[in-house]
Design a protein around this motif. Structure first.
Motif, PDB file in Angstrom:
ATOM      1  N   ARG A  48       1.637   4.852 -16.933  1.00  0.00           N
ATOM      2  CA  ARG A  48       0.268   4.436 -16.627  1.00  0.00           C
ATOM      3  C   ARG A  48      -0.198   5.147 -15.357  1.00  0.00           C
ATOM      4  NH1 ARG A  48      -1.780  -1.576 -17.572  1.00  0.00           N
ATOM      5  NH2 ARG A  48      -0.837  -0.967 -19.557  1.00  0.00           N
ATOM      6  N   GLU A  49      -1.178   6.023 -15.516  1.00  0.00           N
ATOM      7  CA  GLU A  49      -1.728   6.776 -14.379  1.00  0.00           C
ATOM      8  C   GLU A  49      -2.790   5.938 -13.680  1.00  0.00           C
ATOM      9  OE1 GLU A  49      -3.059  10.246 -16.454  1.00  0.00           O
ATOM     10  OE2 GLU A  49      -1.043  11.126 -16.480  1.00  0.00           O
ATOM     11  N   VAL A  50      -2.576   5.727 -12.403  1.00  0.00           N
ATOM     12  CA  VAL A  50      -3.529   4.947 -11.601  1.00  0.00           C
ATOM     13  C   VAL A  50      -3.960   5.802 -10.403  1.00  0.00           C
ATOM     14  CG1 VAL A  50      -2.758   2.673 -12.375  1.00  0.00           C
ATOM     15  CG2 VAL A  50      -1.582   3.756 -10.475  1.00  0.00           C
ATOM     16  N   TYR A  51      -4.272   7.047 -10.712  1.00  0.00           N
ATOM     17  CA  TYR A  51      -4.571   8.044  -9.689  1.00  0.00           C
ATOM     18  C   TYR A  51      -5.745   7.677  -8.785  1.00  0.00           C
ATOM     19  CZ  TYR A  51      -1.470  11.130 -12.372  1.00  0.00           C
ATOM     20  OH  TYR A  51      -0.403  11.686 -13.024  1.00  0.00           O
ATOM     21  N   ASP A  52      -6.695   6.931  -9.296  1.00  0.00           N
ATOM     22  CA  ASP A  52      -7.882   6.583  -8.506  1.00  0.00           C
ATOM     23  C   ASP A  52      -7.712   5.294  -7.721  1.00  0.00           C
ATOM     24  OD1 ASP A  52      -9.226   8.832  -9.433  1.00  0.00           O
ATOM     25  OD2 ASP A  52     -10.010   7.777 -11.179  1.00  0.00           O
ATOM     26  N   HIS A  53      -6.469   4.814  -7.609  1.00  0.00           N
ATOM     27  CA  HIS A  53      -6.216   3.540  -6.944  1.00  0.00           C
ATOM     28  C   HIS A  53      -5.202   3.698  -5.815  1.00  0.00           C
ATOM     29  CE1 HIS A  53      -8.435   1.263  -9.967  1.00  0.00           C
ATOM     30  NE2 HIS A  53      -7.878   2.049 -10.872  1.00  0.00           N
ATOM     31  N   ALA A  54      -5.153   2.700  -4.952  1.00  0.00           N
ATOM     32  CA  ALA A  54      -4.230   2.688  -3.821  1.00  0.00           C
ATOM     33  C   ALA A  54      -2.825   2.276  -4.268  1.00  0.00           C
ATOM     34  CB  ALA A  54      -4.733   1.714  -2.757  1.00  0.00           C
ATOM     35  N   GLU A  55      -1.874   2.435  -3.363  1.00  0.00           N
ATOM     36  CA  GLU A  55      -0.482   2.086  -3.639  1.00  0.00           C
ATOM     37  C   GLU A  55      -0.336   0.629  -4.066  1.00  0.00           C
ATOM     38  OE1 GLU A  55       3.834   2.053  -1.316  1.00  0.00           O
ATOM     39  OE2 GLU A  55       2.068   2.848  -0.318  1.00  0.00           O
ATOM     40  N   ILE A  56      -1.062  -0.282  -3.436  1.00  0.00           N
ATOM     41  CA  ILE A  56      -0.952  -1.702  -3.768  1.00  0.00           C
ATOM     42  C   ILE A  56      -1.330  -1.965  -5.223  1.00  0.00           C
ATOM     43  CG2 ILE A  56      -3.271  -2.305  -2.925  1.00  0.00           C
ATOM     44  CD1 ILE A  56      -0.135  -4.507  -2.613  1.00  0.00           C
ATOM     45  N   TYR A  57      -2.281  -1.232  -5.735  1.00  0.00           N
ATOM     46  CA  TYR A  57      -2.679  -1.380  -7.138  1.00  0.00           C
ATOM     47  C   TYR A  57      -1.513  -0.983  -8.053  1.00  0.00           C
ATOM     48  CZ  TYR A  57      -5.515  -1.088 -11.379  1.00  0.00           C
ATOM     49  OH  TYR A  57      -6.013  -1.270 -12.650  1.00  0.00           O
ATOM     50  N   ALA A  58      -0.872   0.146  -7.752  1.00  0.00           N
ATOM     51  CA  ALA A  58       0.284   0.591  -8.539  1.00  0.00           C
ATOM     52  C   ALA A  58       1.409  -0.431  -8.463  1.00  0.00           C
ATOM     53  CB  ALA A  58       0.753   1.963  -8.053  1.00  0.00           C
ATOM     54  N   GLU A  59       1.629  -0.998  -7.279  1.00  0.00           N
ATOM     55  CA  GLU A  59       2.641  -2.043  -7.129  1.00  0.00           C
ATOM     56  C   GLU A  59       2.311  -3.264  -7.978  1.00  0.00           C
ATOM     57  OE1 GLU A  59       2.421  -2.600  -2.921  1.00  0.00           O
ATOM     58  OE2 GLU A  59       4.110  -1.259  -2.540  1.00  0.00           O
ATOM     59  N   ASN A  60       1.049  -3.640  -8.011  1.00  0.00           N
ATOM     60  CA  ASN A  60       0.627  -4.792  -8.816  1.00  0.00           C
ATOM     61  C   ASN A  60       0.849  -4.541 -10.307  1.00  0.00           C
ATOM     62  OD1 ASN A  60      -0.103  -6.292  -6.579  1.00  0.00           O
ATOM     63  ND2 ASN A  60      -2.254  -5.699  -6.679  1.00  0.00           N
ATOM     64  N   VAL A  61       0.570  -3.332 -10.765  1.00  0.00           N
ATOM     65  CA  VAL A  61       0.835  -2.978 -12.165  1.00  0.00           C
ATOM     66  C   VAL A  61       2.327  -3.150 -12.455  1.00  0.00           C
ATOM     67  CG1 VAL A  61       0.885  -1.088 -13.845  1.00  0.00           C
ATOM     68  CG2 VAL A  61      -1.137  -1.427 -12.413  1.00  0.00           C
ATOM     69  N   ALA A  62       3.171  -2.650 -11.570  1.00  0.00           N
ATOM     70  CA  ALA A  62       4.616  -2.738 -11.751  1.00  0.00           C
ATOM     71  C   ALA A  62       5.079  -4.195 -11.785  1.00  0.00           C
ATOM     72  CB  ALA A  62       5.334  -1.976 -10.636  1.00  0.00           C
ATOM     73  N   GLU A  63       4.600  -4.995 -10.846  1.00  0.00           N
ATOM     74  CA  GLU A  63       4.976  -6.412 -10.797  1.00  0.00           C
ATOM     75  C   GLU A  63       4.496  -7.151 -12.039  1.00  0.00           C
ATOM     76  OE1 GLU A  63       3.618  -8.166  -7.156  1.00  0.00           O
ATOM     77  OE2 GLU A  63       4.989  -6.975  -5.940  1.00  0.00           O
ATOM     78  N   ASN A  64       3.269  -6.887 -12.446  1.00  0.00           N
ATOM     79  CA  ASN A  64       2.734  -7.548 -13.636  1.00  0.00           C
ATOM     80  C   ASN A  64       3.537  -7.191 -14.887  1.00  0.00           C
ATOM     81  OD1 ASN A  64       0.761  -8.856 -12.177  1.00  0.00           O
ATOM     82  ND2 ASN A  64      -0.825  -7.356 -12.634  1.00  0.00           N
ATOM     83  N   TRP A  65       4.017  -5.956 -14.953  1.00  0.00           N
ATOM     84  CA  TRP A  65       4.834  -5.549 -16.103  1.00  0.00           C
ATOM     85  C   TRP A  65       6.149  -6.331 -16.139  1.00  0.00           C
ATOM     86  CZ3 TRP A  65       4.957  -3.467 -20.680  1.00  0.00           C
ATOM     87  CH2 TRP A  65       6.174  -3.036 -21.221  1.00  0.00           C
TER      88      TRP A  65
END
Length: 71
Positions: A48-65
């Motif tokens: 999942r590419e979240v290039y337009d978002h900050a690190e915290i957003y990527a972390e949230n995706v990971a945690e939610n998964w």
């Protein structure tokens, strides 16, 4: 005169790893930004590419998964 291929390499850095039960998520950053690999039972399910978002957003995706909030 020879023909040379120019190869552009993108350095990728692993930032975080999350694991719970049979799920795992890895947060990476490359020159484009952040992306998250979503794993289940040792198999890559999605990148999942979240290039337009900050690190915290990527972390949230990971945690939610790993918490099962993303199916």
């Amino acid at each position: 005169m020879g023909v040379y291929d120019t190869m552009i390499t993108t350095q990728t850095e692993l930032f975080h790893t999350y694991e719970r039960d049979e799920r795992a998520a890895k947060v990476y950053r490359n020159s484009n930004g952040f992306y998250v690999e979503l794993w289940e039972l040792g198999k890559l399910i999605e990148k999942r590419e979240v290039y337009d978002h900050a690190e915290i957003y990527a972390e949230n995706v990971a945690e939610n998964w790993v918490d099962g909030l993303i199916a």
